[in-house]
Design a protein around this motif. Sequence first.
Motif, short mmCIF file in Angstrom:
data_model
loop_
_atom_site.label_atom_id
_atom_site.label_comp_id
_atom_site.label_asym_id
_atom_site.label_seq_id
_atom_site.Cartn_x
_atom_site.Cartn_y
_atom_site.Cartn_z
N ASP A 80 23.30 -51.63 44.22
CA ASP A 80 23.34 -51.61 42.58
C ASP A 80 22.27 -50.39 41.62
O ASP A 80 22.06 -50.40 40.57
CB ASP A 80 22.98 -52.83 41.75
N VAL A 81 21.54 -49.58 42.55
CA VAL A 81 21.03 -48.71 42.37
C VAL A 81 21.23 -47.72 41.94
O VAL A 81 22.19 -47.38 42.87
CB VAL A 81 19.24 -48.33 43.13
N ALA A 82 21.40 -46.95 41.74
CA ALA A 82 21.87 -44.86 41.01
C ALA A 82 20.74 -44.02 40.48
O ALA A 82 20.23 -44.78 39.98
CB ALA A 82 23.20 -45.34 39.88
N PRO A 83 21.68 -43.14 40.51
CA PRO A 83 20.30 -41.31 40.50
C PRO A 83 20.44 -41.79 38.37
O PRO A 83 21.63 -42.34 38.06
CB PRO A 83 21.22 -40.72 40.56
N SER A 84 19.58 -41.14 37.96
CA SER A 84 20.14 -41.43 36.49
C SER A 84 20.46 -39.98 35.97
O SER A 84 20.69 -39.11 37.21
CB SER A 84 17.93 -40.82 36.20
N HIS A 85 20.60 -39.58 35.06
CA HIS A 85 21.44 -38.43 34.77
C HIS A 85 20.44 -37.48 34.50
O HIS A 85 21.09 -36.14 35.16
CB HIS A 85 21.73 -38.55 32.63
N TRP A 135 35.88 -26.96 36.20
CA TRP A 135 35.84 -28.73 36.37
C TRP A 135 35.11 -29.07 35.40
O TRP A 135 34.32 -28.45 35.26
CB TRP A 135 35.39 -28.70 37.75
N ARG A 136 34.64 -30.18 35.60
CA ARG A 136 33.97 -31.18 34.37
C ARG A 136 33.88 -32.01 35.14
O ARG A 136 34.78 -32.89 36.09
CB ARG A 136 33.54 -31.10 33.35
N LEU A 137 32.75 -33.01 34.64
CA LEU A 137 32.45 -34.62 35.51
C LEU A 137 31.89 -35.50 34.34
O LEU A 137 31.34 -34.94 33.77
CB LEU A 137 32.03 -34.30 36.67
N ILE A 138 32.91 -36.59 34.46
CA ILE A 138 32.54 -37.21 34.17
C ILE A 138 31.78 -38.90 34.59
O ILE A 138 32.27 -39.62 35.41
CB ILE A 138 32.90 -38.26 33.03
N GLU A 139 30.19 -39.31 33.56
CA GLU A 139 29.66 -40.35 34.20
C GLU A 139 29.97 -41.62 33.52
O GLU A 139 30.54 -41.60 32.82
CB GLU A 139 28.28 -40.14 33.86
N LEU A 140 30.55 -42.70 34.69
CA LEU A 140 30.70 -43.54 34.10
C LEU A 140 30.13 -44.88 35.05
O LEU A 140 29.60 -45.11 36.04
CB LEU A 140 32.36 -44.00 35.54
N ARG A 141 29.46 -45.42 33.31
CA ARG A 141 28.32 -46.66 34.01
C ARG A 141 28.73 -47.99 33.30
O ARG A 141 28.91 -47.46 31.70
CB ARG A 141 27.06 -45.73 33.54
N GLY A 142 28.03 -48.67 33.38
CA GLY A 142 28.06 -50.39 32.82
C GLY A 142 29.52 -50.70 32.55
O GLY A 142 30.36 -50.71 32.92
N ASP A 143 29.49 -50.65 31.21
CA ASP A 143 31.47 -51.31 30.48
C ASP A 143 32.14 -49.99 30.50
O ASP A 143 33.58 -50.39 30.98
CB ASP A 143 30.62 -51.34 29.10
N LEU A 166 33.60 -51.64 40.07
CA LEU A 166 32.43 -52.21 40.29
C LEU A 166 32.02 -52.03 41.37
O LEU A 166 31.18 -52.83 41.48
CB LEU A 166 32.93 -53.77 39.51
N ARG A 167 33.12 -51.93 42.02
CA ARG A 167 32.21 -51.22 43.62
C ARG A 167 31.10 -50.07 43.77
O ARG A 167 29.71 -50.83 44.71
CB ARG A 167 32.97 -51.38 44.54
N ALA A 168 30.45 -50.56 42.53
CA ALA A 168 29.38 -49.09 42.47
C ALA A 168 29.06 -49.26 41.07
O ALA A 168 29.74 -49.20 39.90
CB ALA A 168 29.91 -47.59 42.90
N PRO A 169 27.51 -49.05 41.16
CA PRO A 169 26.92 -48.60 39.35
C PRO A 169 27.35 -47.79 38.73
O PRO A 169 27.45 -47.69 38.02
CB PRO A 169 25.41 -49.15 39.87
N LEU A 170 27.69 -46.72 39.65
CA LEU A 170 28.14 -44.91 38.90
C LEU A 170 29.20 -44.44 39.86
O LEU A 170 29.32 -45.21 40.93
CB LEU A 170 26.31 -44.13 39.24
N LEU A 171 30.45 -44.25 38.47
CA LEU A 171 31.60 -43.92 39.11
C LEU A 171 31.25 -41.73 38.19
O LEU A 171 31.01 -41.78 37.73
CB LEU A 171 32.76 -44.19 39.08
N ILE A 172 30.68 -41.11 39.61
CA ILE A 172 31.65 -39.42 38.78
C ILE A 172 32.99 -39.26 38.80
O ILE A 172 33.27 -39.23 40.24
CB ILE A 172 30.44 -38.69 39.52
N ALA A 173 33.90 -39.25 37.62
CA ALA A 173 35.06 -38.70 37.85
C ALA A 173 34.39 -36.79 38.58
O ALA A 173 33.84 -36.70 37.02
CB ALA A 173 35.63 -38.96 36.37
#
Length: 211
Positions: A18-23, A45-53, A76-83
Amino acid sequence: MTALDAIRARQSRSKVTDVAPSHEDLVTLVAAAGRVADHSSLRPWRLIELRGDDRLALGAAIAKAQGDKSPSSKPLRAPLLIAVVASYRPSEKVPMWEQEAVASGVAHMLSLLLDEAGWGVIWRTGHYTRSRAVAKAHGLGKNEQLLGWLYVGGKPAGKPGRRKEVKARELMSRMPAPKPKKDADAAHVEAPVKKAKKDKKNNKKKAKKKS
């Protein structure tokens, strides 16, 4: 560690902590990942950070796309998703498929950089990546398509499973040699011979009909 060492050591991690790199951690890595080959430097291209809710919102969008009553728990399988988003630019030189290849290249490069930095990563997709509900949840424009998500978290204890060996020699070849052209003189000789054989065959057919 060299780039070759990092690539050889990289493995997808289906389970992470449940730990993840910061922005700010990501900013440095994304700046490097963006150095992939990019025809005309379009940055398609572009990337979207998905964290928490954010992950709960994605779970609800996936459920809507699939017609399920309950939200999907996959995000919910990872604390951070990067679209990873392909953001197509108008261009007469660079077709859409090539721009999408650039976006994919950024995702692969970022995956490698995250792994080398000590994070567990896996690229997940699904048929719902191109659904309207999921696109709306990410705020995608008409000129954009979602290519999937990098699921990022801490690497759990223990070694990951072994990957299949890449048999490089079987996947590499040279360009086929051009077929040799027939010699003009040989062709000039072959034509009458072929005609004679054809005439002989036709004469036999006519003889059979008369008899």
